[in-house]
Design a protein around this motif. Structure first.
Motif, PDB file in Angstrom:
ATOM      1  N   MET A 177       0.830  -1.204   0.000  1.00 60.09           N
ATOM      2  CA  MET A 177       0.000   0.000   0.000  1.00 60.09           C
ATOM      3  C   MET A 177       0.874   1.269   0.000  1.00 60.09           C
ATOM      4  O   MET A 177       0.581   2.240  -0.694  1.00 60.09           O
ATOM      5  CB  MET A 177      -0.945   0.003   1.200  1.00 60.09           C
TER       6      MET A 177
ATOM      7  N   TYR B  99       0.976   4.351  -2.692  1.00 56.31           N
ATOM      8  CA  TYR B  99       0.869   5.750  -2.250  1.00 56.31           C
ATOM      9  C   TYR B  99       1.994   6.593  -2.840  1.00 56.31           C
ATOM     10  O   TYR B  99       1.758   7.664  -3.434  1.00 56.31           O
ATOM     11  CB  TYR B  99       0.902   5.803  -0.729  1.00 56.31           C
TER      12      TYR B  99
ATOM     13  N   THR C 224      -1.163  12.333   6.242  1.00 58.31           N
ATOM     14  CA  THR C 224      -1.311  10.885   6.181  1.00 58.31           C
ATOM     15  C   THR C 224      -0.786  10.270   7.474  1.00 58.31           C
ATOM     16  O   THR C 224       0.365  10.502   7.850  1.00 58.31           O
ATOM     17  CB  THR C 224      -0.536  10.300   4.982  1.00 58.31           C
TER      18      THR C 224
ATOM     19  N   GLU D 235     -10.079   6.444   4.640  1.00 62.18           N
ATOM     20  CA  GLU D 235      -9.179   5.301   4.807  1.00 62.18           C
ATOM     21  C   GLU D 235      -9.427   4.296   3.686  1.00 62.18           C
ATOM     22  O   GLU D 235     -10.404   3.546   3.721  1.00 62.18           O
ATOM     23  CB  GLU D 235      -9.381   4.637   6.168  1.00 62.18           C
ATOM     24  N   PRO D 236      -8.548   4.227   2.694  1.00 60.58           N
ATOM     25  CA  PRO D 236      -8.725   3.277   1.591  1.00 60.58           C
ATOM     26  C   PRO D 236      -8.585   1.830   2.059  1.00 60.58           C
ATOM     27  O   PRO D 236      -7.860   1.524   3.011  1.00 60.58           O
ATOM     28  CB  PRO D 236      -7.587   3.641   0.627  1.00 60.58           C
TER      29      PRO D 236
ATOM     30  N   LEU E 106      -6.977   3.263  -2.921  1.00 58.61           N
ATOM     31  CA  LEU E 106      -5.929   4.158  -2.440  1.00 58.61           C
ATOM     32  C   LEU E 106      -5.474   5.099  -3.545  1.00 58.61           C
ATOM     33  O   LEU E 106      -5.408   6.318  -3.357  1.00 58.61           O
ATOM     34  CB  LEU E 106      -4.745   3.332  -1.923  1.00 58.61           C
ATOM     35  N   ARG E 107      -5.166   4.538  -4.697  1.00 61.14           N
ATOM     36  CA  ARG E 107      -4.677   5.360  -5.811  1.00 61.14           C
ATOM     37  C   ARG E 107      -5.712   6.428  -6.196  1.00 61.14           C
ATOM     38  O   ARG E 107      -5.386   7.620  -6.325  1.00 61.14           O
ATOM     39  CB  ARG E 107      -4.364   4.472  -7.011  1.00 61.14           C
TER      40      ARG E 107
ATOM     41  N   MET F 184      -5.738  11.079   5.981  1.00 61.57           N
ATOM     42  CA  MET F 184      -5.879   9.728   5.441  1.00 61.57           C
ATOM     43  C   MET F 184      -5.174   8.742   6.352  1.00 61.57           C
ATOM     44  O   MET F 184      -4.005   8.928   6.699  1.00 61.57           O
ATOM     45  CB  MET F 184      -5.274   9.633   4.037  1.00 61.57           C
TER      46      MET F 184
ATOM     47  N   LEU G  14      -3.425   5.260   6.496  1.00 61.07           N
ATOM     48  CA  LEU G  14      -2.776   4.416   5.488  1.00 61.07           C
ATOM     49  C   LEU G  14      -2.233   3.137   6.104  1.00 61.07           C
ATOM     50  O   LEU G  14      -1.324   3.165   6.935  1.00 61.07           O
ATOM     51  CB  LEU G  14      -1.633   5.185   4.820  1.00 61.07           C
TER      52      LEU G  14
ATOM     53  N   HIS H 286     -15.173   4.183   2.927  1.00 66.75           N
ATOM     54  CA  HIS H 286     -13.806   4.689   3.026  1.00 66.75           C
ATOM     55  C   HIS H 286     -13.736   6.116   3.562  1.00 66.75           C
ATOM     56  O   HIS H 286     -12.776   6.478   4.252  1.00 66.75           O
ATOM     57  CB  HIS H 286     -13.101   4.601   1.673  1.00 66.75           C
TER      58      HIS H 286
END
Length: 309
Positions: A1, A5, A98, A132-133, A139-140, A155, A157, A219
């Motif tokens: 992840m 990012y 983040t 929060e992906p 995420l992208r 965010m 991560l 998310h």
């Protein structure tokens, strides 16, 4: 992840010269050394001084930059909270903070680094986005949306590898949840890598008992997709939130606030950390310890449906 990012930030910076990155002596942990190598003049290493990092990020924003700042979630949410609230939020700057390894993802760093309260804190900053992906695809896309949205955002991560849950063409927008699996009997609303994956696994377990469970990947906790919550409140009549966070003032609270105002008759149960500090352990141990496993989610769902009319 974290690799996704970093590569997404590089792609954004290739197109937009306003993108800058700030780190607090955790560039290896955040996976952003590749950004520094590509854009050394747009990378700022502030050392172990997280509050100062946010102040610098706010200053860069005031000069027209889009400032991404990274550190462990515990430092982002606790140590630098006042600076993020005042220098970034109150001053209406564009700072994208983040927090890495949220909740039990901190594993061997233990209770001191286990943030079960960061979503609750960040929800209280006016106009801030909190998300929060749950997989590399989301995420992208959400980082891209975040970069293109003025203002402050926080965010969470998950740094380690994560299952790919979505196709590349799946659309994502901040403030709008996604539904990776539909159902008719109960709705599992989850946020983040661990809860969404466990909720999907719980759905499979429930199907074995003849229970049809929908799963919502919520998310974005703020602003919450209240329309989607109410849609599934009407559809299934029973909601179960799942989060890697205290049940106090996180995703479950946000859903409860929506239901109390707009659908007070809908049943809601919350799964999360129940007023406890974290501890050291493997991820599997910590999921079991804090009741965040698929089996725990499925058992709670069965209990809600069969024993709480």
């Amino acid at each position: 992840m974290r690799a996704v990012y970093a590569q997404t930030l590089i792609a954004l910076a290739e197109e937009d010269p306003r993108i800058v990155l700030l780190e607090a002596d955790l560039m290896k942990a955040s996976g952003t050394r590749v950004f520094r190598d590509r854009f050394p003049e747009r990378t700022f290493q502030l050392g172990v001084a997280e509050a100062n990092m946010i102040g610098v990020a706010a200053g860069l924003s005031a000069t027209g930059k889009i400032a991404f700042a990274d550190t462990f979630a515990c430092f982002a949410a606790r140590r630098a909270y006042d600076q993020f609230f005042i220098s970034a939020g109150y001053a209406r700057q564009t700072v994208k903070l983040t927090g890495t390894d949220p909740g039990i993802a901190a594993v061997y760093n233990g209770g001191t680094h286990m943030t079960f309260e960061d979503v609750g804190l960040m929800r209280n900053i006016p106009r801030a986005v909190v998300f929060e992906p749950a997989d590399p695809v989301s995420l992208r896309q959400l980082v891209i949306r975040n970069a293109r949205t003025p203002g402050c955002a926080y965010m969470r991560l998950f740094r380690q590898p994560a299952n790919v849950l979505y196709g590349e063409d799946e659309p994502f927008e901040l403030g709008r949840g996604n539904v990776p699996a539909d159902g008719t009997d109960i709705t599992l609303i989850a946020s983040g890598v661990i809860p969404v994956n466990e909720a999907l696994a719980a759905r499979t377990l429930l199907a074995g008992d003849g229970i049809s469970a929908a799963v919502i990947d919520m998310h974005t906790v703020k602003p919450l997709d209240t329309g989607l919550v109410l849609q599934y409140a009407r559809k299934t009549g029973v909601l179960l939130t799942c989060e890697n966070h205290q049940v106090i003032n996180g995703l479950g609270s946000a859903v409860a606030e929506t239901l109390s105002e707009h659908a007070p008759g809908v049943r809601l149960k919350r799964i999360g950390v129940c007023d406890e500090f974290g501890e050291v352990g493997t991820l599997d141990y910590l999921k079991e310890r804090f009741g965040l496993t698929a089996h725990h989610i499925a058992a709670r769902a069965v209990d809600v449906l069969k024993n709480n009319p």
